[in-house]
Design a protein around this motif. Structure first.
Motif, mmCIF file in Angstrom:
data_model
loop_
_atom_site.group_PDB
_atom_site.id
_atom_site.type_symbol
_atom_site.label_atom_id
_atom_site.label_comp_id
_atom_site.label_asym_id
_atom_site.label_seq_id
_atom_site.Cartn_x
_atom_site.Cartn_y
_atom_site.Cartn_z
ATOM 1 N N LEU A 282 0.828 -1.209 0.000
ATOM 2 C CA LEU A 282 0.000 0.000 0.000
ATOM 3 C C LEU A 282 0.862 1.258 0.000
ATOM 4 O O LEU A 282 0.595 2.202 -0.722
ATOM 5 C CB LEU A 282 -0.919 0.015 1.221
ATOM 6 C CG LEU A 282 -1.971 -1.082 1.282
ATOM 7 C CD1 LEU A 282 -2.760 -0.965 2.574
ATOM 8 C CD2 LEU A 282 -2.883 -1.009 0.087
ATOM 9 N N PHE A 283 1.904 1.248 0.835
ATOM 10 C CA PHE A 283 2.811 2.381 0.907
ATOM 11 C C PHE A 283 4.179 1.892 1.353
ATOM 12 O O PHE A 283 4.331 0.773 1.829
ATOM 13 C CB PHE A 283 2.282 3.465 1.855
ATOM 14 C CG PHE A 283 2.157 3.012 3.284
ATOM 15 C CD1 PHE A 283 3.176 3.231 4.179
ATOM 16 C CD2 PHE A 283 1.017 2.371 3.732
ATOM 17 C CE1 PHE A 283 3.079 2.813 5.494
ATOM 18 C CE2 PHE A 283 0.899 1.954 5.040
ATOM 19 C CZ PHE A 283 1.939 2.178 5.920
ATOM 20 N N ILE B 114 7.349 9.094 1.489
ATOM 21 C CA ILE B 114 6.296 8.077 1.405
ATOM 22 C C ILE B 114 5.939 7.879 -0.060
ATOM 23 O O ILE B 114 5.641 8.838 -0.773
ATOM 24 C CB ILE B 114 5.031 8.499 2.178
ATOM 25 C CG1 ILE B 114 5.332 8.677 3.651
ATOM 26 C CG2 ILE B 114 3.927 7.478 1.996
ATOM 27 C CD1 ILE B 114 4.154 9.180 4.460
ATOM 28 N N GLU B 115 5.979 6.629 -0.507
ATOM 29 C CA GLU B 115 5.539 6.286 -1.857
ATOM 30 C C GLU B 115 4.383 5.293 -1.737
ATOM 31 O O GLU B 115 4.405 4.415 -0.882
ATOM 32 C CB GLU B 115 6.678 5.677 -2.672
ATOM 33 C CG GLU B 115 7.772 6.662 -2.991
ATOM 34 C CD GLU B 115 8.853 6.072 -3.873
ATOM 35 O OE1 GLU B 115 8.767 4.882 -4.226
ATOM 36 O OE2 GLU B 115 9.783 6.805 -4.206
ATOM 37 N N PHE B 116 3.410 5.427 -2.594
ATOM 38 C CA PHE B 116 2.207 4.601 -2.522
ATOM 39 C C PHE B 116 2.164 3.607 -3.683
ATOM 40 O O PHE B 116 2.329 3.991 -4.838
ATOM 41 C CB PHE B 116 0.950 5.472 -2.551
ATOM 42 C CG PHE B 116 0.817 6.340 -1.340
ATOM 43 C CD1 PHE B 116 0.290 5.823 -0.170
ATOM 44 C CD2 PHE B 116 1.227 7.651 -1.363
ATOM 45 C CE1 PHE B 116 0.169 6.608 0.959
ATOM 46 C CE2 PHE B 116 1.108 8.452 -0.238
ATOM 47 C CZ PHE B 116 0.582 7.926 0.917
ATOM 48 N N GLY B 117 1.965 2.324 -3.356
ATOM 49 C CA GLY B 117 1.735 1.279 -4.342
ATOM 50 C C GLY B 117 2.828 1.084 -5.366
ATOM 51 O O GLY B 117 2.536 0.858 -6.527
#
Length: 70
Positions: free
Chosen positions: A22-23, A32-35
Motif C-alpha cells: 500500500l505504501f 512516502i511512496e504509494f503502491g
C-alpha cells in the motif's frame, strides 16, 4: 472462550504494513511512496517497527478482544 484478537490483528497489520504493497516508508525518491511494489532494507526495518508497535498497542495497551462463539 477463545480470543482471536491475537491472530486476527497481526494478520491484518502484516497485510497492510507489507513494504511496497500500500505504501513504503521511506521510498526511493520521496519519504512516502504509494503502491510501488518495491522495497529496501531500511523500509523493511521501518515497517517492522510500525508493525510491532501497533500490535503491542492493540493487543497489550488497549486490550482488544475478539470472542467468536456462543
Amino acid at each position: 472462550m477463545q480470543d482471536w484478537a491475537g491472530v486476527f490483528i497481526p494478520l491484518v497489520l502484516f497485510i497492510l504494513l507489507s513494504p511496497g504493497l500500500l505504501f513504503q516508508i521511506p521510498g526511493k525518491c520521496r519519504i512516502i511512496e504509494f503502491g510501488n511494489f518495491h522495497t529496501s532494507a531500511i523500509s523493511i526495518i521501518v515497517h517492522a517497527i510500525l508493525f510491532f508497535s501497533l500490535a503491542a498497542i492493540f493487543l497489550v495497551a488497549i486490550g482488544v478482544q475478539m470472542n467468536l462463539g456462543p
